[in-house]
Design an enzyme around this catalytic site. Sequence first.
Site, PDB file in Angstrom:
ATOM      1  CB  CYS A  68      -1.439  -8.441   2.749  1.00 54.27           C
ATOM      2  SG  CYS A  68      -1.177  -7.470   1.262  1.00 54.27           S
ATOM      3  CD  GLU A  69      -7.528  -4.102   1.267  1.00 54.04           C
ATOM      4  OE1 GLU A  69      -8.479  -4.497   1.961  1.00 54.04           O
ATOM      5  OE2 GLU A  69      -7.460  -2.952   0.788  1.00 54.04           O
ATOM      6  CG  HIS A  70      -2.573  -4.343  -1.381  1.00 54.79           C
ATOM      7  ND1 HIS A  70      -1.867  -3.553  -0.512  1.00 54.79           N
ATOM      8  CD2 HIS A  70      -3.721  -3.674  -1.653  1.00 54.79           C
ATOM      9  CE1 HIS A  70      -2.555  -2.447  -0.268  1.00 54.79           C
ATOM     10  NE2 HIS A  70      -3.678  -2.501  -0.942  1.00 54.79           N
ATOM     11  CG  HIS A  71       0.634  -8.965  -2.256  1.00 52.77           C
ATOM     12  ND1 HIS A  71       0.854  -7.770  -1.580  1.00 52.77           N
ATOM     13  CD2 HIS A  71       1.167  -8.800  -3.482  1.00 52.77           C
ATOM     14  CE1 HIS A  71       1.511  -6.937  -2.376  1.00 52.77           C
ATOM     15  NE2 HIS A  71       1.713  -7.528  -3.528  1.00 52.77           N
TER      16      HIS A  71
ATOM     17  CD  GLN B 168       1.356  -2.597   9.982  1.00 49.52           C
ATOM     18  OE1 GLN B 168       1.945  -3.339   9.204  1.00 49.52           O
ATOM     19  NE2 GLN B 168       1.978  -1.955  10.950  1.00 49.52           N
TER      20      GLN B 168
ATOM     21  CG  HIS C  91       3.349  -6.404   5.725  1.00 44.73           C
ATOM     22  ND1 HIS C  91       2.092  -6.074   5.291  1.00 44.73           N
ATOM     23  CD2 HIS C  91       3.557  -5.699   6.862  1.00 44.73           C
ATOM     24  CE1 HIS C  91       1.557  -5.181   6.116  1.00 44.73           C
ATOM     25  NE2 HIS C  91       2.426  -4.939   7.090  1.00 44.73           N
TER      26      HIS C  91
ATOM     27  CB  CYS D 125       3.203  -9.264   0.310  1.00 47.14           C
ATOM     28  SG  CYS D 125       2.782  -7.878   1.352  1.00 47.14           S
TER      29      CYS D 125
HETATM   30 ZN   LIG Z   1       0.819  -7.298   0.526  1.00 46.95          ZN
END
Ligand SMILES: [Zn+2]
Length: 205
Positions: free
Chosen positions: A90-93, A131, A159, A161
Amino acid sequence: MTETPIAAGSVLGAECKQRIAQTVRHMVEAVGEDATRRGLVDTPARVANMYDDLLSGYSVDPVVLLNDALFDVDYDEMVVVRDIEFYSLCEHHLIPFFGRVHVGYLPRGRVVGLSKIPRLVDMFARRLQVQERMTQQIARFLNDLIRPDGVGVVVEATHLCTAMRGVKKAGMRMVTSAMLGGFRTRPATRQEFMSLVAGRTEEAS
Ligand SMILES: [Zn+2]
Protein backbone atom coordinates in the site's frame (compact mmCIF):
# COMPACT_ATOMS: atom_id res chain seq x y z
CA MET A 1 29.26 -2.43 10.97
CA THR A 2 26.61 -4.41 9.15
CA GLU A 3 27.26 -8.09 8.51
CA THR A 4 24.61 -8.79 5.92
CA PRO A 5 25.99 -7.50 2.65
CA ILE A 6 23.79 -5.38 0.52
CA ALA A 7 23.50 -7.59 -2.52
CA ALA A 8 24.04 -5.97 -5.86
CA GLY A 9 20.65 -4.60 -6.77
CA SER A 10 18.95 -6.52 -9.50
CA VAL A 11 16.26 -3.88 -9.68
CA LEU A 12 16.88 -0.94 -7.42
CA GLY A 13 20.61 -0.55 -7.86
CA ALA A 14 23.33 -0.42 -5.21
CA GLU A 15 23.04 3.28 -4.42
CA CYS A 16 19.28 3.10 -4.00
CA LYS A 17 19.61 0.13 -1.67
CA GLN A 18 22.25 1.92 0.40
CA ARG A 19 19.81 4.78 0.85
CA ILE A 20 17.00 2.43 1.89
CA ALA A 21 19.32 0.74 4.40
CA GLN A 22 20.35 4.11 5.83
CA THR A 23 16.70 5.16 6.16
CA VAL A 24 15.81 1.94 7.96
CA ARG A 25 18.74 2.44 10.33
CA HIS A 26 17.40 5.92 11.11
CA MET A 27 13.93 4.48 11.78
CA VAL A 28 15.36 1.90 14.15
CA GLU A 29 17.23 4.63 16.00
CA ALA A 30 14.24 7.00 15.94
CA VAL A 31 12.13 4.56 17.97
CA GLY A 32 14.87 4.42 20.58
CA GLU A 33 16.38 1.06 19.64
CA ASP A 34 20.06 0.26 19.56
CA ALA A 35 20.76 -0.25 15.86
CA THR A 36 24.01 -2.04 16.68
CA ARG A 37 22.53 -4.82 18.80
CA ARG A 38 22.67 -8.30 17.38
CA GLY A 39 19.08 -8.69 16.28
CA LEU A 40 19.04 -5.33 14.52
CA VAL A 41 22.51 -4.84 13.12
CA ASP A 42 21.73 -6.56 9.83
CA THR A 43 18.16 -5.33 9.56
CA PRO A 44 18.82 -2.28 7.35
CA ALA A 45 20.64 -4.34 4.73
CA ARG A 46 18.09 -7.14 4.98
CA VAL A 47 15.22 -4.73 4.42
CA ALA A 48 17.01 -3.12 1.47
CA ASN A 49 17.56 -6.53 -0.12
CA MET A 50 13.92 -7.43 0.52
CA TYR A 51 12.60 -4.31 -1.20
CA ASP A 52 14.63 -5.21 -4.24
CA ASP A 53 12.27 -8.17 -4.53
CA LEU A 54 9.03 -6.56 -3.31
CA LEU A 55 9.40 -3.65 -5.74
CA SER A 56 10.72 -5.63 -8.67
CA GLY A 57 7.63 -4.80 -10.73
CA TYR A 58 9.08 -1.43 -11.69
CA SER A 59 11.83 -3.05 -13.70
CA VAL A 60 9.84 -5.67 -15.59
CA ASP A 61 9.79 -5.03 -19.30
CA PRO A 62 6.31 -6.10 -20.43
CA VAL A 63 7.50 -6.70 -23.97
CA VAL A 64 10.13 -9.18 -22.74
CA LEU A 65 7.69 -10.65 -20.22
CA LEU A 66 5.14 -11.46 -22.89
CA ASN A 67 7.51 -12.33 -25.67
CA ASP A 68 6.27 -15.38 -27.56
CA ALA A 69 3.24 -15.67 -25.31
CA LEU A 70 0.57 -14.45 -27.69
CA PHE A 71 -1.17 -17.09 -29.73
CA ASP A 72 -3.60 -16.84 -32.58
CA VAL A 73 -6.49 -19.20 -31.97
CA ASP A 74 -9.95 -19.61 -33.35
CA TYR A 75 -11.71 -19.31 -29.99
CA ASP A 76 -14.18 -16.64 -28.98
CA GLU A 77 -15.63 -17.90 -25.69
CA MET A 78 -14.76 -16.30 -22.39
CA VAL A 79 -11.38 -17.13 -20.89
CA VAL A 80 -11.26 -16.79 -17.10
CA VAL A 81 -8.17 -17.17 -14.92
CA ARG A 82 -9.12 -16.90 -11.30
CA ASP A 83 -7.47 -17.04 -7.86
CA ILE A 84 -4.17 -15.50 -8.90
CA GLU A 85 -2.43 -14.83 -5.60
CA PHE A 86 -0.68 -11.48 -5.22
CA TYR A 87 1.18 -9.44 -2.63
CA SER A 88 1.56 -5.71 -2.97
CA LEU A 89 2.52 -2.70 -0.86
CA CYS A 90 0.00 0.00 0.00
CA GLU A 91 1.54 3.28 -1.06
CA HIS A 92 -0.18 5.16 1.76
CA HIS A 93 1.30 3.10 4.58
CA LEU A 94 4.06 0.99 3.02
CA ILE A 95 2.64 -2.21 4.44
CA PRO A 96 1.19 -5.13 2.50
CA PHE A 97 -2.15 -5.68 0.95
CA PHE A 98 -2.67 -9.09 -0.58
CA GLY A 99 -5.28 -11.39 -1.96
CA ARG A 100 -6.51 -12.71 -5.28
CA VAL A 101 -7.00 -11.44 -8.76
CA HIS A 102 -9.53 -12.85 -11.23
CA VAL A 103 -9.12 -12.04 -14.89
CA GLY A 104 -11.48 -12.69 -17.77
CA TYR A 105 -11.48 -11.75 -21.42
CA LEU A 106 -13.29 -12.52 -24.64
CA PRO A 107 -10.69 -13.31 -27.27
CA ARG A 108 -10.92 -12.05 -30.78
CA GLY A 109 -8.58 -14.53 -32.41
CA ARG A 110 -5.77 -13.97 -29.96
CA VAL A 111 -5.01 -15.37 -26.50
CA VAL A 112 -2.19 -14.92 -24.02
CA GLY A 113 -0.29 -17.87 -22.52
CA LEU A 114 -1.80 -18.93 -19.21
CA SER A 115 1.42 -18.65 -17.20
CA LYS A 116 1.90 -15.06 -18.30
CA ILE A 117 -1.18 -13.68 -16.60
CA PRO A 118 0.12 -14.25 -13.03
CA ARG A 119 3.40 -12.66 -14.08
CA LEU A 120 1.51 -9.70 -15.44
CA VAL A 121 -0.30 -9.40 -12.10
CA ASP A 122 3.06 -9.50 -10.30
CA MET A 123 4.45 -6.79 -12.54
CA PHE A 124 1.78 -4.39 -11.27
CA ALA A 125 1.57 -5.77 -7.71
CA ARG A 126 5.26 -5.47 -6.95
CA ARG A 127 5.19 -1.70 -6.79
CA LEU A 128 3.91 0.93 -4.38
CA GLN A 129 0.24 0.63 -5.16
CA VAL A 130 -3.38 1.31 -4.43
CA GLN A 131 -5.77 -1.52 -5.18
CA GLU A 132 -8.04 0.53 -7.43
CA ARG A 133 -5.19 1.57 -9.71
CA MET A 134 -3.67 -1.91 -9.82
CA THR A 135 -7.05 -3.31 -10.93
CA GLN A 136 -7.27 -0.78 -13.75
CA GLN A 137 -3.67 -1.26 -14.83
CA ILE A 138 -4.08 -5.02 -15.22
CA ALA A 139 -7.28 -4.59 -17.23
CA ARG A 140 -5.93 -1.88 -19.52
CA PHE A 141 -2.67 -3.66 -20.14
CA LEU A 142 -4.43 -6.87 -21.17
CA ASN A 143 -6.85 -4.91 -23.31
CA ASP A 144 -4.05 -3.12 -25.18
CA LEU A 145 -2.09 -6.34 -25.54
CA ILE A 146 -4.60 -8.77 -26.96
CA ARG A 147 -7.29 -6.41 -28.26
CA PRO A 148 -10.10 -8.67 -27.05
CA ASP A 149 -13.81 -8.02 -27.20
CA GLY A 150 -13.65 -7.12 -23.53
CA VAL A 151 -11.73 -7.56 -20.28
CA GLY A 152 -12.88 -7.99 -16.69
CA VAL A 153 -10.64 -7.86 -13.64
CA VAL A 154 -11.76 -8.39 -10.04
CA VAL A 155 -9.35 -7.99 -7.12
CA GLU A 156 -10.18 -9.12 -3.58
CA ALA A 157 -7.66 -8.04 -0.97
CA THR A 158 -6.93 -7.76 2.72
CA HIS A 159 -5.12 -4.59 3.71
CA LEU A 160 -2.84 -4.80 6.72
CA CYS A 161 -3.23 -1.05 7.15
CA THR A 162 -6.88 -1.59 8.12
CA ALA A 163 -6.28 -4.92 9.91
CA MET A 164 -3.35 -3.83 12.12
CA ARG A 165 -4.25 -0.20 12.69
CA GLY A 166 -7.10 2.21 12.02
CA VAL A 167 -10.42 0.36 12.18
CA LYS A 168 -8.66 -2.95 13.07
CA LYS A 169 -11.02 -5.22 11.15
CA ALA A 170 -8.90 -8.22 10.28
CA GLY A 171 -11.47 -10.07 8.19
CA MET A 172 -12.45 -7.15 6.02
CA ARG A 173 -11.70 -7.50 2.35
CA MET A 174 -11.85 -4.87 -0.32
CA VAL A 175 -13.19 -5.83 -3.73
CA THR A 176 -12.46 -3.74 -6.82
CA SER A 177 -13.30 -4.37 -10.44
CA ALA A 178 -12.47 -2.98 -13.86
CA MET A 179 -14.67 -3.81 -16.84
CA LEU A 180 -13.71 -2.86 -20.37
CA GLY A 181 -15.35 -3.34 -23.75
CA GLY A 182 -18.10 -5.94 -23.81
CA PHE A 183 -17.66 -6.55 -20.08
CA ARG A 184 -18.77 -2.97 -19.53
CA THR A 185 -21.45 -2.64 -22.22
CA ARG A 186 -23.14 -6.06 -22.09
CA PRO A 187 -24.76 -7.01 -18.78
CA ALA A 188 -24.92 -10.70 -19.81
CA THR A 189 -21.15 -10.82 -20.40
CA ARG A 190 -20.44 -9.13 -17.12
CA GLN A 191 -22.88 -11.48 -15.39
CA GLU A 192 -21.21 -14.56 -16.88
CA PHE A 193 -17.82 -13.37 -15.69
CA MET A 194 -19.03 -12.44 -12.22
CA SER A 195 -20.79 -15.78 -11.75
CA LEU A 196 -17.61 -17.66 -12.74
CA VAL A 197 -15.63 -15.61 -10.23
CA ALA A 198 -18.31 -15.73 -7.50
CA GLY A 199 -18.57 -19.50 -7.82
CA ARG A 200 -15.17 -19.80 -6.29
CA THR A 201 -15.81 -17.21 -3.63
CA GLU A 202 -18.88 -19.08 -2.38
CA GLU A 203 -17.08 -22.42 -2.37
CA ALA A 204 -14.20 -20.97 -0.40
CA SER A 205 -16.26 -19.24 2.28
ZN1 LIG B 1 -2.83 1.59 3.46
